[in-house]
Design an enzyme around this catalytic site. Sequence first.
Site, PDB file in Angstrom:
ATOM      1  CD  GLU A  91      -3.139  -0.787   2.011  1.00  0.00           C
ATOM      2  OE1 GLU A  91      -4.202  -1.358   1.741  1.00  0.00           O
ATOM      3  OE2 GLU A  91      -2.985  -0.058   2.988  1.00  0.00           O
ATOM      4  CB  CYS A 104       2.976   6.821   3.643  1.00  0.00           C
ATOM      5  SG  CYS A 104       3.527   5.476   4.679  1.00  0.00           S
ATOM      6  CB  CYS A 111       8.226  -6.375   7.473  1.00  0.00           C
ATOM      7  SG  CYS A 111       9.732  -5.723   8.245  1.00  0.00           S
ATOM      8  CB  CYS A 115       8.065  -4.629  15.231  1.00  0.00           C
ATOM      9  SG  CYS A 115       9.671  -4.155  14.579  1.00  0.00           S
ATOM     10  CB  CYS A 118       4.518  -3.728  13.131  1.00  0.00           C
ATOM     11  SG  CYS A 118       4.428  -3.464  11.354  1.00  0.00           S
ATOM     12  CB  CYS A 344       1.399   3.843  11.566  1.00  0.00           C
ATOM     13  SG  CYS A 344       1.903   5.495  11.288  1.00  0.00           S
TER      14      CYS A 344
END
Length: 382
Positions: A91, A104, A111, A115, A118, A344
């Site tokens: 995105e 962004c 990923c 984390c 996230c 986020c």
Amino acid sequence: MTANLLDFDLEGLAAFCQRLGEKRYRAVQLFRWIHQKGAANFDDMSDLAKSLREKLKLVAQIKAPTVLSQHISSDGTIKWLFDVGAGDAVEAVFIPEEDRGTLCVSSQAGCAMGCRFCSTGHQGFSRNLKTGEIIGQLWFAERFLRQHLQRDERVISNVVMMGMGEPLQNYAELIPALRIMLDDHGYGLSRRRVTVSTSGIVPKMDLLAEQCPVALAVSLHAPNDALRDNLVPLNKKYPLAELLAACDRYLAHAPRDFITFEYCMLDGVNDQPEHARQLVELVRQHSSRTGWCKFNLIPFNPFPQSGLTRSPPEQILRFAKILSDAGIVTTIRKTRGDDIDAACGQLAGDVMDRTRVGERIARQRTVMLKPVATFNQSVKET
Ligand code: SAH
Ligand code: SF4
């Protein structure tokens, strides 16, 4: 094989043109058509010789990832979901503000950093994006926005590499994309207006400082190693002392004289006054120069598998006050595009449930989606 010209920075395009027997100034013309005018067809490039246009049609294309969906928030934030093949989607989010327009951008499908807070991290790693897929997000968004807002001049003034993925983990593909953003023949963005956000890959921070110093944001999230080990597993490899030393080295090359620390506010986990005091101590111990860092507190955006909750507003304010009373510039990030899940850590949340288990289902759902908006279609507000 057909080359995707979005994969090339200007040097790469010059080398490509040279292989076709063309001079460098032709590469500059071509580059400007692609990135400044948003051209997708060689026939539109009126000042290129017809013979060259014909040659290009045979060996090259200009191909951004296909848009699967587009949502426009009531606050003007726009979120695009791009298909990057094999069921993967990434995105990009456009955030309009009075004095700037920020895009962004994602750097990876998924990923590998894992984390805890996230959702991309929970989803796991699928693959690195190619340069053309990274810059393709900007190419598409700028082209779309100019038409949508009926503007001739540039709409996107800032880029933040804060979408899905760890940009420094995809260093080789990131650098040409950054160079295209900065190039005067490309998007002409100043180094201060292009920000790379990292969870702290120390050797790559040093390389970035040397090869392409842009503004740097570091995802800190904890004031001590024990807590950071738990929230950002990469901390076990590059603990705080090493990370802060790398920030120092970066500052010698950075276009700004400060590093931005991002700090996700997790209720009862890292948001207590004691944590804020530890941060003040950490920052002071590290450098006596005030203003070498700024804090950006991000209210946590919850997702089901995290088991974490967002700090209440008064807790965030209390935390911010301790930092600012100690002379540290601190901002609290406004959440934008809430009605379209564009904040986020929520990226692609409607398509992927971001756990490894859910990935396969998500993949099936993704491939079933049809492109709903192309550049020439008008878009309804959702
Ligand atoms: N991988 C890079 C950049 C992408 S994440 C990094 O970690 O810096 C961009 C920012 O969003 C990071 O600061 C990240 O910590 C934060 N973030 C991730 N998930 C979030 C969530 N659920 N709520 C709030 N912020 C989140
Ligand atoms: Fe990856 Fe950044 Fe999410 Fe950590 S916060 S898992 S590094 S995208």
